[in-house]
Design a protein around this motif. Structure first.
Motif, PDB file in Angstrom:
ATOM      1  N   UNK A 287       0.845  -1.261  -0.041  1.00 61.39           N
ATOM      2  CA  UNK A 287      -0.126  -0.232   0.084  1.00 61.39           C
ATOM      3  C   UNK A 287       0.938   1.317   0.012  1.00 61.39           C
ATOM      4  N   UNK A 288       2.140   1.065   0.318  1.00 57.53           N
ATOM      5  CA  UNK A 288       2.890   2.310   0.277  1.00 57.53           C
ATOM      6  C   UNK A 288       3.283   2.523  -1.147  1.00 57.53           C
ATOM      7  N   UNK A 289       3.044   1.745  -1.997  1.00 56.02           N
ATOM      8  CA  UNK A 289       3.182   1.891  -3.482  1.00 56.02           C
ATOM      9  C   UNK A 289       2.239   2.151  -4.287  1.00 56.02           C
ATOM     10  N   UNK A 290       1.197   1.478  -3.864  1.00 50.81           N
ATOM     11  CA  UNK A 290      -0.295   1.553  -4.360  1.00 50.81           C
ATOM     12  C   UNK A 290      -1.236   1.772  -3.374  1.00 50.81           C
ATOM     13  N   UNK A 291      -1.622   2.807  -2.926  1.00 50.80           N
ATOM     14  CA  UNK A 291      -2.653   3.283  -1.898  1.00 50.80           C
ATOM     15  C   UNK A 291      -4.113   2.467  -2.256  1.00 50.80           C
ATOM     16  N   UNK A 292      -4.721   1.838  -1.441  1.00 50.02           N
ATOM     17  CA  UNK A 292      -5.788   0.991  -1.644  1.00 50.02           C
ATOM     18  C   UNK A 292      -5.735  -0.216  -2.194  1.00 50.02           C
TER      19      UNK A 292
END
Length: 295
Positions: A205-210
Protein backbone atom coordinates in the motif's frame (compact mmCIF):
# COMPACT_ATOMS: atom_id res chain seq x y z
CA UNK A 1 23.51 -30.40 11.70
CA UNK A 2 21.09 -33.14 12.70
CA UNK A 3 19.68 -33.91 9.24
CA UNK A 4 21.33 -36.59 7.09
CA UNK A 5 23.39 -35.17 4.24
CA UNK A 6 21.51 -37.19 1.63
CA UNK A 7 18.19 -35.63 2.68
CA UNK A 8 19.67 -32.15 2.53
CA UNK A 9 21.01 -32.79 -0.96
CA UNK A 10 17.70 -34.20 -2.20
CA UNK A 11 15.81 -31.12 -1.03
CA UNK A 12 17.59 -28.71 -3.37
CA UNK A 13 16.65 -28.27 -7.04
CA UNK A 14 18.52 -25.78 -9.23
CA UNK A 15 18.46 -24.46 -12.76
CA UNK A 16 21.41 -25.36 -14.94
CA UNK A 17 22.76 -21.82 -15.11
CA UNK A 18 23.43 -21.55 -11.35
CA UNK A 19 26.90 -23.02 -11.77
CA UNK A 20 27.77 -20.54 -14.52
CA UNK A 21 28.34 -17.88 -11.87
CA UNK A 22 27.23 -15.05 -14.16
CA UNK A 23 24.93 -13.51 -11.56
CA UNK A 24 23.76 -14.04 -8.01
CA UNK A 25 21.42 -17.04 -7.76
CA UNK A 26 18.09 -16.80 -5.97
CA UNK A 27 16.95 -19.31 -3.36
CA UNK A 28 13.16 -19.68 -3.23
CA UNK A 29 11.72 -20.91 0.09
CA UNK A 30 8.03 -21.92 0.27
CA UNK A 31 5.53 -21.21 3.02
CA UNK A 32 3.74 -23.35 5.59
CA UNK A 33 1.92 -26.36 4.15
CA UNK A 34 3.71 -26.06 0.83
CA UNK A 35 6.49 -27.37 -1.36
CA UNK A 36 8.17 -25.28 -4.05
CA UNK A 37 6.01 -26.59 -6.91
CA UNK A 38 2.56 -25.35 -5.83
CA UNK A 39 4.08 -22.20 -4.35
CA UNK A 40 6.46 -21.09 -7.10
CA UNK A 41 6.32 -23.23 -10.27
CA UNK A 42 3.52 -21.20 -11.88
CA UNK A 43 4.77 -17.72 -10.97
CA UNK A 44 8.30 -16.94 -9.75
CA UNK A 45 9.97 -19.87 -11.49
CA UNK A 46 8.32 -19.01 -14.81
CA UNK A 47 9.25 -15.35 -14.43
CA UNK A 48 12.86 -16.20 -13.62
CA UNK A 49 13.08 -18.73 -16.45
CA UNK A 50 11.89 -16.07 -18.90
CA UNK A 51 14.83 -13.79 -18.05
CA UNK A 52 17.30 -16.65 -17.43
CA UNK A 53 17.75 -15.70 -13.79
CA UNK A 54 19.53 -18.56 -11.98
CA UNK A 55 17.64 -19.97 -9.02
CA UNK A 56 17.17 -22.94 -6.75
CA UNK A 57 14.23 -24.12 -4.69
CA UNK A 58 14.46 -25.88 -1.35
CA UNK A 59 11.76 -28.32 -0.22
CA UNK A 60 11.35 -28.13 3.54
CA UNK A 61 10.48 -31.41 5.30
CA UNK A 62 6.84 -32.39 5.75
CA UNK A 63 5.56 -29.46 3.70
CA UNK A 64 7.07 -27.05 6.25
CA UNK A 65 4.69 -28.34 8.92
CA UNK A 66 7.26 -29.82 11.32
CA UNK A 67 9.89 -28.25 13.58
CA UNK A 68 11.24 -25.08 11.93
CA UNK A 69 14.57 -25.61 13.67
CA UNK A 70 15.03 -28.78 11.60
CA UNK A 71 13.75 -27.11 8.44
CA UNK A 72 16.31 -24.35 8.93
CA UNK A 73 19.09 -26.90 8.44
CA UNK A 74 17.82 -27.41 4.89
CA UNK A 75 18.14 -23.67 4.33
CA UNK A 76 21.66 -23.63 5.77
CA UNK A 77 22.66 -26.44 3.42
CA UNK A 78 21.05 -24.67 0.47
CA UNK A 79 22.91 -21.42 1.14
CA UNK A 80 26.24 -23.19 1.42
CA UNK A 81 25.62 -25.30 -1.69
CA UNK A 82 24.50 -22.35 -3.85
CA UNK A 83 27.43 -20.21 -2.82
CA UNK A 84 29.85 -23.06 -3.44
CA UNK A 85 28.46 -23.98 -6.87
CA UNK A 86 27.97 -20.43 -8.18
CA UNK A 87 30.87 -18.61 -6.55
CA UNK A 88 28.40 -15.79 -5.89
CA UNK A 89 26.50 -14.46 -2.91
CA UNK A 90 22.94 -15.75 -2.68
CA UNK A 91 19.70 -13.77 -2.83
CA UNK A 92 16.92 -15.34 -0.79
CA UNK A 93 13.21 -14.89 -1.49
CA UNK A 94 10.87 -16.62 0.94
CA UNK A 95 7.14 -16.59 1.47
CA UNK A 96 5.42 -16.51 4.88
CA UNK A 97 7.29 -19.02 7.08
CA UNK A 98 9.79 -19.22 4.22
CA UNK A 99 10.40 -15.50 4.54
CA UNK A 100 11.20 -15.83 8.23
CA UNK A 101 13.19 -19.08 8.36
CA UNK A 102 16.25 -17.63 6.65
CA UNK A 103 16.72 -15.39 9.66
CA UNK A 104 17.03 -18.45 11.92
CA UNK A 105 19.77 -19.81 9.66
CA UNK A 106 21.62 -16.48 9.69
CA UNK A 107 21.31 -16.10 13.46
CA UNK A 108 22.49 -19.53 14.55
CA UNK A 109 24.85 -20.48 11.69
CA UNK A 110 27.01 -17.34 11.51
CA UNK A 111 29.04 -18.59 8.54
CA UNK A 112 25.94 -18.16 6.35
CA UNK A 113 25.95 -14.39 6.91
CA UNK A 114 28.88 -14.12 4.51
CA UNK A 115 27.00 -16.08 1.83
CA UNK A 116 23.89 -13.88 1.51
CA UNK A 117 23.47 -10.55 -0.26
CA UNK A 118 19.70 -9.99 -0.02
CA UNK A 119 17.07 -11.58 2.19
CA UNK A 120 13.57 -10.85 0.91
CA UNK A 121 10.47 -11.84 2.85
CA UNK A 122 7.06 -11.92 1.19
CA UNK A 123 4.53 -11.47 4.03
CA UNK A 124 6.98 -13.12 6.44
CA UNK A 125 5.88 -14.22 9.91
CA UNK A 126 8.80 -12.47 11.58
CA UNK A 127 6.95 -11.73 14.80
CA UNK A 128 4.28 -14.40 14.56
CA UNK A 129 0.54 -14.24 14.15
CA UNK A 130 -2.36 -14.20 16.56
CA UNK A 131 -4.16 -16.49 14.10
CA UNK A 132 -1.91 -19.29 15.31
CA UNK A 133 -3.18 -18.77 18.85
CA UNK A 134 -6.66 -19.71 17.65
CA UNK A 135 -5.48 -22.63 15.51
CA UNK A 136 -3.43 -24.05 18.36
CA UNK A 137 -6.06 -24.06 21.10
CA UNK A 138 -6.96 -27.70 20.35
CA UNK A 139 -3.35 -28.43 19.33
CA UNK A 140 -1.65 -27.78 16.01
CA UNK A 141 1.35 -28.65 13.87
CA UNK A 142 4.80 -27.89 15.32
CA UNK A 143 5.60 -25.10 12.85
CA UNK A 144 2.26 -23.43 13.55
CA UNK A 145 2.97 -23.50 17.29
CA UNK A 146 6.32 -21.89 16.55
CA UNK A 147 4.65 -19.06 14.62
CA UNK A 148 2.50 -18.01 17.57
CA UNK A 149 3.44 -14.47 18.55
CA UNK A 150 4.50 -15.55 22.04
CA UNK A 151 6.29 -18.78 21.08
CA UNK A 152 9.65 -19.68 22.57
CA UNK A 153 10.90 -20.11 19.01
CA UNK A 154 10.14 -16.52 18.00
CA UNK A 155 11.45 -15.18 21.29
CA UNK A 156 14.77 -16.90 20.55
CA UNK A 157 14.76 -15.65 16.96
CA UNK A 158 14.03 -12.03 17.84
CA UNK A 159 16.09 -11.65 21.00
CA UNK A 160 19.15 -9.59 20.23
CA UNK A 161 19.61 -8.09 16.76
CA UNK A 162 17.04 -9.06 14.14
CA UNK A 163 19.42 -8.30 11.25
CA UNK A 164 23.15 -8.52 10.59
CA UNK A 165 25.67 -6.21 8.99
CA UNK A 166 26.44 -6.82 5.34
CA UNK A 167 23.00 -8.19 4.45
CA UNK A 168 20.19 -6.24 2.80
CA UNK A 169 16.79 -7.11 4.27
CA UNK A 170 13.59 -6.37 2.38
CA UNK A 171 10.15 -7.07 3.82
CA UNK A 172 7.22 -6.87 1.40
CA UNK A 173 3.97 -7.00 3.34
CA UNK A 174 0.32 -5.99 3.16
CA UNK A 175 -1.87 -4.18 5.65
CA UNK A 176 -4.72 -6.51 4.63
CA UNK A 177 -2.93 -9.73 5.59
CA UNK A 178 -5.45 -12.12 7.13
CA UNK A 179 -2.91 -14.84 8.04
CA UNK A 180 0.10 -12.98 9.42
CA UNK A 181 -1.99 -10.77 11.68
CA UNK A 182 -1.84 -8.00 12.70
CA UNK A 183 0.26 -6.59 9.89
CA UNK A 184 -0.57 -2.91 10.16
CA UNK A 185 0.43 -0.12 12.52
CA UNK A 186 3.19 -0.35 15.14
CA UNK A 187 2.49 -4.00 16.07
CA UNK A 188 2.79 -5.23 12.46
CA UNK A 189 4.39 -8.69 12.45
CA UNK A 190 6.37 -8.72 9.23
CA UNK A 191 8.59 -5.61 9.54
CA UNK A 192 12.09 -5.93 10.96
CA UNK A 193 13.26 -3.33 13.44
CA UNK A 194 16.70 -3.92 14.91
CA UNK A 195 20.26 -4.86 14.05
CA UNK A 196 22.99 -3.65 11.72
CA UNK A 197 21.57 -4.92 8.43
CA UNK A 198 20.16 -2.53 5.85
CA UNK A 199 16.37 -2.78 6.26
CA UNK A 200 13.49 -1.81 3.97
CA UNK A 201 9.98 -2.55 5.24
CA UNK A 202 7.63 -1.83 2.35
CA UNK A 203 3.88 -2.37 2.42
CA UNK A 204 2.34 -2.83 -1.00
CA UNK A 205 0.00 0.00 0.00
CA UNK A 206 3.04 2.31 0.26
CA UNK A 207 3.38 1.94 -3.51
CA UNK A 208 -0.27 1.45 -4.45
CA UNK A 209 -2.64 3.09 -1.94
CA UNK A 210 -5.83 1.08 -1.64
CA UNK A 211 -4.17 -2.14 -2.81
CA UNK A 212 -5.94 -5.11 -1.20
CA UNK A 213 -3.54 -8.01 -1.61
CA UNK A 214 -4.14 -10.74 0.96
CA UNK A 215 -1.62 -13.19 2.39
CA UNK A 216 -2.07 -15.81 -0.32
CA UNK A 217 -1.62 -13.28 -3.12
CA UNK A 218 1.61 -11.94 -1.64
CA UNK A 219 3.51 -15.17 -2.21
CA UNK A 220 2.04 -16.20 -5.53
CA UNK A 221 0.70 -13.66 -8.01
CA UNK A 222 0.73 -10.14 -6.58
CA UNK A 223 2.55 -7.83 -9.03
CA UNK A 224 3.51 -5.27 -6.39
CA UNK A 225 5.12 -7.85 -4.09
CA UNK A 226 7.03 -9.20 -7.08
CA UNK A 227 8.20 -5.72 -8.06
CA UNK A 228 9.51 -5.15 -4.53
CA UNK A 229 11.33 -8.51 -4.53
CA UNK A 230 12.96 -7.97 -7.92
CA UNK A 231 14.00 -4.42 -7.04
CA UNK A 232 15.68 -5.82 -3.93
CA UNK A 233 17.73 -8.46 -5.73
CA UNK A 234 18.57 -6.26 -8.74
CA UNK A 235 19.17 -2.89 -7.10
CA UNK A 236 21.76 -1.56 -4.70
CA UNK A 237 20.86 -2.15 -1.07
CA UNK A 238 17.40 -3.38 -0.10
CA UNK A 239 14.33 -2.52 -2.16
CA UNK A 240 13.45 1.14 -2.57
CA UNK A 241 9.80 2.04 -3.11
CA UNK A 242 10.86 5.13 -5.07
CA UNK A 243 12.52 2.93 -7.70
CA UNK A 244 9.33 0.98 -8.44
CA UNK A 245 7.22 2.12 -11.39
CA UNK A 246 3.71 3.04 -10.30
CA UNK A 247 2.37 1.34 -13.43
CA UNK A 248 2.57 -1.91 -11.48
CA UNK A 249 -0.54 -0.81 -9.59
CA UNK A 250 -2.71 -1.36 -12.67
CA UNK A 251 -1.56 -4.94 -13.28
CA UNK A 252 -3.55 -7.97 -12.19
CA UNK A 253 -0.68 -10.47 -12.14
CA UNK A 254 3.07 -10.61 -11.74
CA UNK A 255 5.17 -11.81 -14.69
CA UNK A 256 5.07 -15.57 -15.18
CA UNK A 257 1.44 -16.03 -14.19
CA UNK A 258 -0.72 -17.31 -17.05
CA UNK A 259 -4.21 -15.76 -16.76
CA UNK A 260 -5.70 -18.78 -18.54
CA UNK A 261 -4.39 -21.28 -15.99
CA UNK A 262 -4.43 -18.96 -12.98
CA UNK A 263 -7.71 -20.27 -11.50
CA UNK A 264 -6.44 -23.86 -11.50
CA UNK A 265 -2.92 -22.93 -10.38
CA UNK A 266 -4.14 -20.80 -7.49
CA UNK A 267 -6.72 -23.40 -6.48
CA UNK A 268 -4.02 -26.08 -6.34
CA UNK A 269 -1.80 -23.81 -4.25
CA UNK A 270 -4.61 -22.99 -1.82
CA UNK A 271 -5.78 -26.60 -1.56
CA UNK A 272 -2.27 -27.90 -0.90
CA UNK A 273 -1.60 -25.46 1.92
CA UNK A 274 -5.07 -25.80 3.41
CA UNK A 275 -5.05 -29.59 3.34
CA UNK A 276 -1.71 -29.93 5.08
CA UNK A 277 -2.51 -27.32 7.71
CA UNK A 278 -5.83 -29.05 8.44
CA UNK A 279 -4.62 -32.66 8.49
CA UNK A 280 -1.04 -32.62 9.77
CA UNK A 281 -0.81 -34.39 13.16
CA UNK A 282 -1.38 -31.98 16.00
CA UNK A 283 0.77 -31.61 19.08
CA UNK A 284 -0.20 -29.90 22.34
CA UNK A 285 2.85 -27.62 22.45
CA UNK A 286 5.75 -26.35 20.39
CA UNK A 287 8.97 -28.36 20.06
CA UNK A 288 11.63 -27.65 22.69
CA UNK A 289 14.30 -25.19 21.72
CA UNK A 290 17.50 -26.76 20.46
CA UNK A 291 20.37 -26.41 22.95
CA UNK A 292 22.11 -23.85 20.74
CA UNK A 293 19.05 -21.55 20.88
CA UNK A 294 18.43 -21.65 24.61
CA UNK A 295 19.26 -18.59 26.71
Amino acid sequence: MRVAAVLLEQSLTCTGNVAAGDSEPVLLIPGTGLTPEPNFAWNYQRAFDAVQRPYCTVALPNHAMSDIQISAEYVVHALRALHRSSGEDVDVIGYSQGGMIGRWALKFWPDTRHLVDDLVGLAPSNHGTVDADVLCRPGCAPSVHQQRADSRFLHALNSGPETFEGIDYTVAYTFTDEVVFPNFGPPASSPLRTGDGEIANIAVQDICPGHTADHLAMGTFDPVAYAIAVDAVDGDGPADADRIDGAVCSRAFMPGVDPATFPADFAAFSATAGNHIATYPRTPSEPPLAPYARP
